[in-house]
Design a protein around this motif. Sequence first.
Motif, PDB file in Angstrom:
ATOM      1  N   ASP A  86       0.842  -1.194   0.000  1.00  0.00           N
ATOM      2  CA  ASP A  86       0.000   0.000   0.000  1.00  0.00           C
ATOM      3  C   ASP A  86       0.879   1.245   0.000  1.00  0.00           C
ATOM      4  O   ASP A  86       1.443   1.614   1.025  1.00  0.00           O
ATOM      5  N   PRO A  87       1.011   1.905  -1.156  1.00  0.00           N
ATOM      6  CA  PRO A  87       1.896   3.084  -1.219  1.00  0.00           C
ATOM      7  C   PRO A  87       1.377   4.258  -0.399  1.00  0.00           C
ATOM      8  O   PRO A  87       2.132   5.204  -0.128  1.00  0.00           O
ATOM      9  N   ASN A  88       0.107   4.217  -0.003  1.00  0.00           N
ATOM     10  CA  ASN A  88      -0.478   5.320   0.765  1.00  0.00           C
ATOM     11  C   ASN A  88      -0.402   5.098   2.272  1.00  0.00           C
ATOM     12  O   ASN A  88      -0.808   5.966   3.040  1.00  0.00           O
ATOM     13  N   TRP A  89       0.100   3.930   2.690  1.00  0.00           N
ATOM     14  CA  TRP A  89       0.202   3.665   4.120  1.00  0.00           C
ATOM     15  C   TRP A  89       1.314   4.509   4.717  1.00  0.00           C
ATOM     16  O   TRP A  89       2.439   4.510   4.221  1.00  0.00           O
ATOM     17  N   GLU A  90       1.001   5.234   5.764  1.00  0.00           N
ATOM     18  CA  GLU A  90       1.967   6.114   6.403  1.00  0.00           C
ATOM     19  C   GLU A  90       2.049   5.823   7.895  1.00  0.00           C
ATOM     20  O   GLU A  90       1.193   6.269   8.664  1.00  0.00           O
ATOM     21  N   PRO A  91       3.054   5.074   8.326  1.00  0.00           N
ATOM     22  CA  PRO A  91       3.259   4.881   9.763  1.00  0.00           C
ATOM     23  C   PRO A  91       3.501   6.233  10.418  1.00  0.00           C
ATOM     24  O   PRO A  91       3.874   7.201   9.745  1.00  0.00           O
ATOM     25  N   PRO A  92       3.301   6.347  11.718  1.00  0.00           N
ATOM     26  CA  PRO A  92       3.531   7.636  12.386  1.00  0.00           C
ATOM     27  C   PRO A  92       4.934   8.167  12.119  1.00  0.00           C
ATOM     28  O   PRO A  92       5.919   7.433  12.215  1.00  0.00           O
ATOM     29  N   ALA A  93       5.017   9.450  11.771  1.00  0.00           N
ATOM     30  CA  ALA A  93       6.328  10.071  11.523  1.00  0.00           C
ATOM     31  C   ALA A  93       6.998  10.470  12.823  1.00  0.00           C
ATOM     32  O   ALA A  93       8.220  10.638  12.865  1.00  0.00           O
ATOM     33  N   CYS A  94       6.215  10.624  13.895  1.00  0.00           N
ATOM     34  CA  CYS A  94       6.785  11.002  15.186  1.00  0.00           C
ATOM     35  C   CYS A  94       5.854  10.571  16.300  1.00  0.00           C
ATOM     36  O   CYS A  94       4.665  10.322  16.077  1.00  0.00           O
ATOM     37  N   TRP A  95       6.372  10.503  17.488  1.00  0.00           N
ATOM     38  CA  TRP A  95       5.588  10.192  18.679  1.00  0.00           C
ATOM     39  C   TRP A  95       6.409  10.623  19.891  1.00  0.00           C
ATOM     40  O   TRP A  95       7.544  11.079  19.771  1.00  0.00           O
ATOM     41  N   TYR A  96       5.826  10.501  21.082  1.00  0.00           N
ATOM     42  CA  TYR A  96       6.519  10.879  22.312  1.00  0.00           C
ATOM     43  C   TYR A  96       6.920   9.629  23.103  1.00  0.00           C
ATOM     44  O   TYR A  96       6.221   8.615  23.070  1.00  0.00           O
ATOM     45  N   GLU A  97       8.042   9.744  23.791  1.00  0.00           N
ATOM     46  CA  GLU A  97       8.543   8.647  24.619  1.00  0.00           C
ATOM     47  C   GLU A  97       9.105   9.185  25.932  1.00  0.00           C
ATOM     48  O   GLU A  97       9.609  10.307  25.973  1.00  0.00           O
ATOM     49  N   PRO A  98       9.070   8.375  27.005  1.00  0.00           N
ATOM     50  CA  PRO A  98       9.743   8.773  28.244  1.00  0.00           C
ATOM     51  C   PRO A  98      11.250   8.661  28.074  1.00  0.00           C
ATOM     52  O   PRO A  98      11.755   7.678  27.533  1.00  0.00           O
ATOM     53  N   VAL A  99      11.987   9.694  28.518  1.00  0.00           N
ATOM     54  CA  VAL A  99      13.438   9.693  28.318  1.00  0.00           C
ATOM     55  C   VAL A  99      14.240   9.942  29.589  1.00  0.00           C
ATOM     56  O   VAL A  99      15.378   9.492  29.693  1.00  0.00           O
ATOM     57  N   PHE A 100      13.688  10.698  30.563  1.00  0.00           N
ATOM     58  CA  PHE A 100      14.439  11.037  31.768  1.00  0.00           C
ATOM     59  C   PHE A 100      13.582  10.862  33.013  1.00  0.00           C
ATOM     60  O   PHE A 100      12.426  11.285  33.045  1.00  0.00           O
ATOM     61  N   SER A 101      14.177  10.302  34.045  1.00  0.00           N
ATOM     62  CA  SER A 101      13.609  10.438  35.383  1.00  0.00           C
ATOM     63  C   SER A 101      14.008  11.826  35.893  1.00  0.00           C
ATOM     64  O   SER A 101      14.892  12.468  35.319  1.00  0.00           O
ATOM     65  N   PRO A 102      13.377  12.325  36.962  1.00  0.00           N
ATOM     66  CA  PRO A 102      13.785  13.639  37.494  1.00  0.00           C
ATOM     67  C   PRO A 102      15.273  13.702  37.811  1.00  0.00           C
ATOM     68  O   PRO A 102      15.952  14.685  37.478  1.00  0.00           O
ATOM     69  N   GLU A 103      15.795  12.657  38.451  1.00  0.00           N
ATOM     70  CA  GLU A 103      17.200  12.665  38.841  1.00  0.00           C
ATOM     71  C   GLU A 103      18.122  12.640  37.612  1.00  0.00           C
ATOM     72  O   GLU A 103      19.166  13.298  37.597  1.00  0.00           O
ATOM     73  N   GLU A 104      17.736  11.881  36.589  1.00  0.00           N
ATOM     74  CA  GLU A 104      18.554  11.813  35.375  1.00  0.00           C
ATOM     75  C   GLU A 104      18.592  13.152  34.654  1.00  0.00           C
ATOM     76  O   GLU A 104      19.651  13.591  34.189  1.00  0.00           O
ATOM     77  N   LEU A 105      17.445  13.821  34.588  1.00  0.00           N
ATOM     78  CA  LEU A 105      17.417  15.109  33.911  1.00  0.00           C
ATOM     79  C   LEU A 105      18.233  16.137  34.686  1.00  0.00           C
ATOM     80  O   LEU A 105      19.003  16.902  34.091  1.00  0.00           O
ATOM     81  N   LYS A 106      18.110  16.149  35.998  1.00  0.00           N
ATOM     82  CA  LYS A 106      18.867  17.100  36.804  1.00  0.00           C
ATOM     83  C   LYS A 106      20.369  16.876  36.626  1.00  0.00           C
ATOM     84  O   LYS A 106      21.144  17.838  36.468  1.00  0.00           O
ATOM     85  N   SER A 107      20.799  15.606  36.635  1.00  0.00           N
ATOM     86  CA  SER A 107      22.213  15.296  36.454  1.00  0.00           C
ATOM     87  C   SER A 107      22.683  15.713  35.065  1.00  0.00           C
ATOM     88  O   SER A 107      23.772  16.282  34.904  1.00  0.00           O
ATOM     89  N   ALA A 108      21.865  15.443  34.044  1.00  0.00           N
ATOM     90  CA  ALA A 108      22.248  15.769  32.676  1.00  0.00           C
ATOM     91  C   ALA A 108      22.369  17.274  32.477  1.00  0.00           C
ATOM     92  O   ALA A 108      23.299  17.753  31.821  1.00  0.00           O
TER      93      ALA A 108
END
Length: 371
Positions: A86-108
């Motif tokens: 299906d040439p018209n099928w378009e999987p999502p181009a973007c989405w959101y994901e969890p990346v940091f815990s509070p402590e990880e973000l503060k350290s980074a």
Amino acid sequence: MPRLIAPGRAKWAVALTAGSLLWAAGVAHADKPVGGSTQPTGSSDEQQGDRNGSTLLASVSQSRIRVTHPDGRTESGSMEDLTSVDPNWEPPACWYEPVFSPEELKSAVGNLEKDGGLGAVNAHEWWTSGIFVDHYEEGEGQDNFDINSSTNSTAKGYKDYNVGKDGMFWRSVVRKGHEHDPKAWDCGRIMFWQDAGTIPDDEHAPTPETLAAYAYDQIDVPKTEVELKPAAKSTVNLPTWVWLDKGTFKDVKVRAELPDTGLWAETTAKPVALHLEPGTDDAETFPASGDCEINADGSIGTPYTKGKADETPPCGIRYLRASNGEPYQLEASVTWEISWEGNGGAAGDLPDGTFETTQDMEVQEIQSINR
């Protein structure tokens, strides 16, 4: 913070092909977004950081989705990607994901301040440490990068990176190979907080179907030539039998899980048909459609046995004209039916996939001698 005027928008617009979640190894810049068309020096599309926040590098297409193969990889030579029918099928181009815990973000962010590098608050915007301190430590509001929205939205700030709270900071991810896709800009929210055990109330939040489509991209199928009799050289008006042994193809399963969300999906590719294109109009296929269905035991067609030379094969080709030194290109494509199931009882189908191989076919005239 100063603003750069983008067409119709009063905000900083930075479009990089790839880059890091937090880039802690660059030269110092003024406390503002940095525009450009290449990633910061030293970053790599393949770089992944540790979970302690010291560098935590990842490209905009570096997803945290974990991929496994429940039944093992198909064992049959080299592996190739499927092509959607299906040439018209378009999987999502973007989405959101969890990346940091509070402590990880503060350290980074602490490392970002110390090293004077750049950090990405979503898949498209880069700042030095100022925005991270202002927004995630001091609680200042910040604009989201809503390039495809009619109005800007403002993200509320946080205090001390939400340390002590149970949850994760989420950030946008772009499907690999779609970094320049305009739809990848739909996920414009800057990194935001989500309580543990919950999924964002956002149209671009991940779903089991998102993971199923991601798994679809990871499906590899065996690159295998069909069995032929006669092999590689046929005779005008005599049938060429085509078959595949039942062990050649089997279902291929790919499981995708997104950590810290409870989301998962398992996508299954099932071979359902072999299609033959003889490479010339001067030929007949069996069946006439060229579609050889898979038998109940998983095989395709019937192997040739002695004495069947004049019989019509259930799957095969009859060439009507010699190839005259230029072999015909026999194309054999297998259709794979794609289905998926995921958490919460979710299930569905995705577009069929195909994989095509080409084989040379020499076709000769029948030689006869009159005495």
